[in-house]
Write a protein that holds these residues in place. Structure first.
Motif, short mmCIF file in Angstrom:
data_model
loop_
_atom_site.label_atom_id
_atom_site.label_comp_id
_atom_site.label_asym_id
_atom_site.label_seq_id
_atom_site.Cartn_x
_atom_site.Cartn_y
_atom_site.Cartn_z
N GLY A 52 8.66 -9.77 8.24
CA GLY A 52 8.27 -11.09 7.76
C GLY A 52 7.13 -11.07 6.78
O GLY A 52 6.75 -12.11 6.22
N GLY A 53 6.58 -9.89 6.53
CA GLY A 53 5.43 -9.79 5.63
C GLY A 53 5.78 -10.14 4.19
O GLY A 53 5.00 -10.80 3.49
N CYS A 54 6.96 -9.73 3.74
CA CYS A 54 7.36 -10.01 2.36
C CYS A 54 7.48 -11.52 2.12
O CYS A 54 7.04 -12.04 1.09
CB CYS A 54 8.68 -9.32 2.04
SG CYS A 54 8.54 -7.52 1.86
N ALA A 55 8.06 -12.23 3.08
CA ALA A 55 8.21 -13.68 2.94
C ALA A 55 6.84 -14.36 2.91
O ALA A 55 6.62 -15.31 2.14
CB ALA A 55 9.06 -14.23 4.07
N ALA A 102 4.41 -4.55 -5.28
CA ALA A 102 5.15 -5.37 -4.32
C ALA A 102 4.83 -6.85 -4.50
O ALA A 102 5.73 -7.71 -4.52
CB ALA A 102 4.84 -4.92 -2.90
N VAL A 103 3.55 -7.17 -4.63
CA VAL A 103 3.15 -8.58 -4.79
C VAL A 103 3.69 -9.13 -6.10
O VAL A 103 4.16 -10.28 -6.17
CB VAL A 103 1.62 -8.72 -4.71
CG1 VAL A 103 1.22 -10.18 -4.94
CG2 VAL A 103 1.10 -8.24 -3.37
N SER A 104 3.64 -8.32 -7.15
CA SER A 104 4.16 -8.77 -8.44
C SER A 104 5.66 -9.08 -8.34
O SER A 104 6.12 -10.11 -8.85
CB SER A 104 3.93 -7.69 -9.51
OG SER A 104 4.54 -8.05 -10.72
N ASP A 105 6.41 -8.20 -7.67
CA ASP A 105 7.85 -8.43 -7.53
C ASP A 105 8.13 -9.68 -6.69
O ASP A 105 9.06 -10.44 -6.99
CB ASP A 105 8.52 -7.21 -6.90
CG ASP A 105 8.55 -6.01 -7.84
OD1 ASP A 105 8.41 -6.22 -9.06
OD2 ASP A 105 8.69 -4.88 -7.36
N LEU A 106 7.34 -9.90 -5.67
CA LEU A 106 7.54 -11.09 -4.83
C LEU A 106 7.15 -12.36 -5.59
O LEU A 106 7.77 -13.41 -5.41
CB LEU A 106 6.71 -10.96 -3.55
CG LEU A 106 7.22 -9.88 -2.58
CD1 LEU A 106 6.19 -9.57 -1.50
CD2 LEU A 106 8.54 -10.31 -1.94
N ARG A 107 6.17 -12.25 -6.45
CA ARG A 107 5.82 -13.38 -7.33
C ARG A 107 7.00 -13.70 -8.26
O ARG A 107 7.36 -14.87 -8.44
CB ARG A 107 4.58 -13.03 -8.15
CG ARG A 107 4.32 -13.95 -9.33
CD ARG A 107 3.30 -13.37 -10.30
NE ARG A 107 3.69 -12.07 -10.81
CZ ARG A 107 2.98 -11.36 -11.69
NH1 ARG A 107 1.85 -11.85 -12.16
NH2 ARG A 107 3.39 -10.19 -12.11
N LEU A 108 7.63 -12.65 -8.83
CA LEU A 108 8.76 -12.87 -9.71
C LEU A 108 9.96 -13.43 -8.95
O LEU A 108 10.76 -14.19 -9.51
CB LEU A 108 9.13 -11.56 -10.42
CG LEU A 108 8.10 -11.05 -11.43
CD1 LEU A 108 8.57 -9.75 -12.07
CD2 LEU A 108 7.83 -12.09 -12.51
N LEU A 109 10.09 -13.06 -7.69
CA LEU A 109 11.16 -13.63 -6.88
C LEU A 109 10.95 -15.13 -6.71
O LEU A 109 11.91 -15.92 -6.79
CB LEU A 109 11.22 -12.94 -5.51
CG LEU A 109 12.29 -13.47 -4.55
CD1 LEU A 109 13.69 -13.27 -5.13
CD2 LEU A 109 12.18 -12.78 -3.19
#
Length: 673
Positions: A52-55, A102-109
């Motif tokens: 759940g960390g990515c979400a 990782a944070v950058s990719d999640l921001r782009l998501l």
């Protein structure tokens, strides 16, 4: 309490810590952010390690960016990020680098899904970027961390996999594999010698193809074409039966069936540039048949077939010693070598007979075995590399090494002087020494000090693996012998190092002492007059010429100096003048910023060539050689075209290198209505 609720409680606690650290970062001044940043990165690391960390991070991506998480890094400008570089970031031993990626990719998501609007990147661009990130990191989706990764990254080795699984759940496999297939074809169109990474990507596609839970969608057809090029090329090996079973099947085939197999392999090889291991089994089997079927198996034209018939004993010996299941890729090199017709050059065939009988030094044997394995033997590996280099001189890559000069020399010799290349291979492999001359004085690679590369990586073809260390030391020694001379040492090194055909005239537009641009207009006029057919009397480039370019990144920022080879200057299919050149970098298709995107296909490029419109190439050029007896018409060069070149320079690597008066003059011209 269930394990799930316990994990949720832990996640809640860690997220609360992250939120507190992010608020502190946001409240700090730009100077103070550097003090607060480590606490935020540590909190992010702990959150990303939990289910759940990515979400949770995705939901906070906008606040984290606004707080200054990416301040001072390339991640602060998502529109310039290059998907292929994410591989190094996600596999980094530095936990902070993994976290920021990782944070950058999640921001782009969040941007791709419409949860966040970003001023620098659209939802469509974000989605495309993430698809490419997933494509180039596909192996992480299907494999557990290796022992090396666990040692290097520790518990962080699981974070990239959790991230990619989360991303692919949101985006889906179809777009990912479509991008991966496109990327593979883009690389294959450049016809590199080293294709191991491509084969690994195709294997990952095959794994995904076999997974019933993965929906390939429309990309399935293109994926099948790549998979079959390696594992099921013809009817006889359609179900990938294994080489022993395939060999048994060949023994029961008549000539008609064998011809069907031969043409199937040849068609696939010329289509993709890849060679199936089964192709090697067939070619060795056909040694017991006539030259006709051998020619069919290589897909030879009349030129190649004539070479085969004239030198049939040599070609048969080359196949016997060099072509094995493990070295199957060299079949393509052998084929193109025959198509080039270089066996008709008097020294080449005798030099290849010498190569067949060459006894390698213990050091050479040990080095080849260490990198490529014990089977087949080291001599077979080297011979396979020789065939590949002679057939694909523009497919030589420098690997992850600062040896562009040496890779360029190998390519130039294979392209223009193949018998000299074969001589250097013998010296390096047999004698562990190469001797070249600089201004009449011999330079021994054995007696020279260290070269440019302090520790040569092993991601090289067999010829480069043995020869490049020697060339690198000689090149560095030539540089040392130029110490104390005025100007750039390449003025003297390039003609001595690469060959007599390097132009004795030399121009550079950078002051060596200060790094500032100098004589810019005269330099550009001279380059146009030397190379542009409209200003040099329509004189083509006869011999490949060494040149130096200023490499820039996708934001047009200066990265470094790089050695390339100018091959030809021609009108492309759209009647635009282009420079076609060889780049020893492993992938020539690069974005150099400000709209300068290097082409590798679609603009009249031959396999292995890179190209740019003439003015864009000129804008990145800082060194070139020319024939002083062929001056051209420098005064005739159109001022408007030169101004466009100067604009590209001013907006990129020349931004802080232009003399003050030049900048002022250009500003006046810009302001004048």
């Amino acid at each position: 309490m269930s394990p799930d609720s316990g994990a949720a409680t832990t996640l809640d606690r860690r997220v609360a810590t992250l939120d507190h650290a992010a608020r502190s970062l946001s409240a700090a001044s730009d100077f103070g952010k550097q003090v607060k940043l480590p606490r935020v990165l540590e909190a992010l690391r702990r959150v990303l390690q939990l289910p759940g960390g990515c979400a949770a991070v995705r939901a906070r991506a906008a606040d984290l960016e606004a707080a200054g998480l990416f301040l001072g890094t390339d991640w602060a400008r998502p529109h310039i990020l290059i998907p292929s570089l994410s591989t190094g970031s996600l596999r980094s031993a530095n936990a902070d680098t993994v976290v920021l990626e990782a944070v950058s990719d999640l921001r782009l998501l969040a941007v791709a899904k419409g949860d966040l609007e970003h001023p620098m990147i659209s939802a469509e661009q974000a989605n495309d970027h993430l698809s490419q990130v997933l494509a180039v990191n596909l192996s992480l989706l299907f494999t557990a961390p290796t022992e090396a990764e666990r040692v290097q990254q520790g518990r962080m080795a699981e974070v990239p996999r959790a991230l990619l699984n989360y991303l692919v759940t949101e985006i889906g496999y179809e777009k990912v594999l479509e991008n991966l297939v496109d990327e593979i074809w883009r690389i294959l169109r450049q016809r590199p010698i080293q294709v191991d990474s491509v084969k690994r990507m195709i294997t990952q596609i095959a794994v995904a193809r076999a997974n019933p839970d993965v929906d390939l969608g429309a990309s399935g057809l293109g994926a099948d074409r790549l998979i079959s090029s390696l594992y099921g090329t013809t009817e006889g090996c359609r179900e990938d039966p294994g080489v022993e079973i395939y060999r048994t099947r060949l023994e029961s085939m008549d000539d008609s069936a064998l011809q069907y197999e031969a043409t199937g392999f040849a068609r696939s090889m010329h289509d993709t540039g890849l060679v199936s291991p089964y192709h090697a089994v067939l070619l060795r089997f056909l040694l017991g048949k006539g030259e006709y079927l051998l020619g069919e198996a290589m897909g030879l034209s009349s030129t190649g077939r004539d070479s085969l018939l004239c030198y049939h004993e040599l070609v048969r010996s080359l196949i016997e010693q060099a072509v094995h299941v493990e070295t199957a890729q060299c079949i393509y090199g052998l084929t193109l070598m025959l198509e080039r017709g270089i066996l008709y050059q008097p020294p080449v065939a005798p030099a290849l007979w010498r190569q067949l009988a060459l006894r390698l030094s213990p050091h050479s044997q040990q080095r080849l075995t260490q990198v490529f394995g014990p089977a087949p033997n080291a001599r077979a590996w080297l011979l396979s590399g020789v065939l590949s280099v002679l057939g694909l001189p523009l497919g030589i890559g420098q690997g992850d090494n600062p040896t562009c000069q040496s890779a360029r020399a190998l390519s130039m010799w294979a392209y223009n002087d193949p018998d000299y290349l074969l001589q250097t291979v013998v010296w390096a492999a047999r004698d562990d020494e190469i001797v070249m001359h600089f201004e009449g004085r011999p330079i021994s690679s054995r007696e020279s000090d260290a070269g440019v590369s302090t520790a040569l990586q092993h991601d090289l073809d067999p010829v480069s693996l043995l020869v490049v260390p020697h060339l690198d030391r000689i090149y560095a020694e030539m540089g040392r012998q130029c110490v104390g001379r005025d100007g750039d040492p390449h003025r003297w090194i390039n003609p001595e190092f690469h060959g007599w055909w390097s132009g004795r005239g030399f121009r550079i537009n950078v002051d060596v002492a200060t790094g500032q641009l100098t004589d810019l207009e005269d330099f550009q006029r001279h380059f146009y007059a030397s190379y542009h057919p409209f200003y040099n009397g329509n004189q083509p480039v006869i011999h490949p010429q060494p040149a130096g370019i200023a490499i820039t990144d996708s934001a047009a920022r200066f990265v470094g100096w790089h050695a390339i080879t100018v091959l030809r200057v021609n009108l492309d299919p759209e009647s635009k003048m282009r420079v076609y050149f060889y780049n020893p970098n492993n992938d020539s298709g690069q974005d150099w910023g400000d709209g300068v995107i290097v082409g590798t296909a679609g603009h009249g490029e031959r396999f292995g060539e890179a190209s740019l419109p003439f003015e864009q190439f000129a804008s990145r050029l800082y060194i070139f050689h020319f024939d002083p007896l062929e001056p051209g018409e420098s005064a005739a060069v159109d001022r408007t075209e030169l101004d466009r070149v100067f604009g590209y320079i001013r907006r990129s690597w020349g931004a802080d290198r232009l003399p003050t008066e030049t900048v002022a003059d250009e500003q006046v011209q810009t302001d004048t209505p």
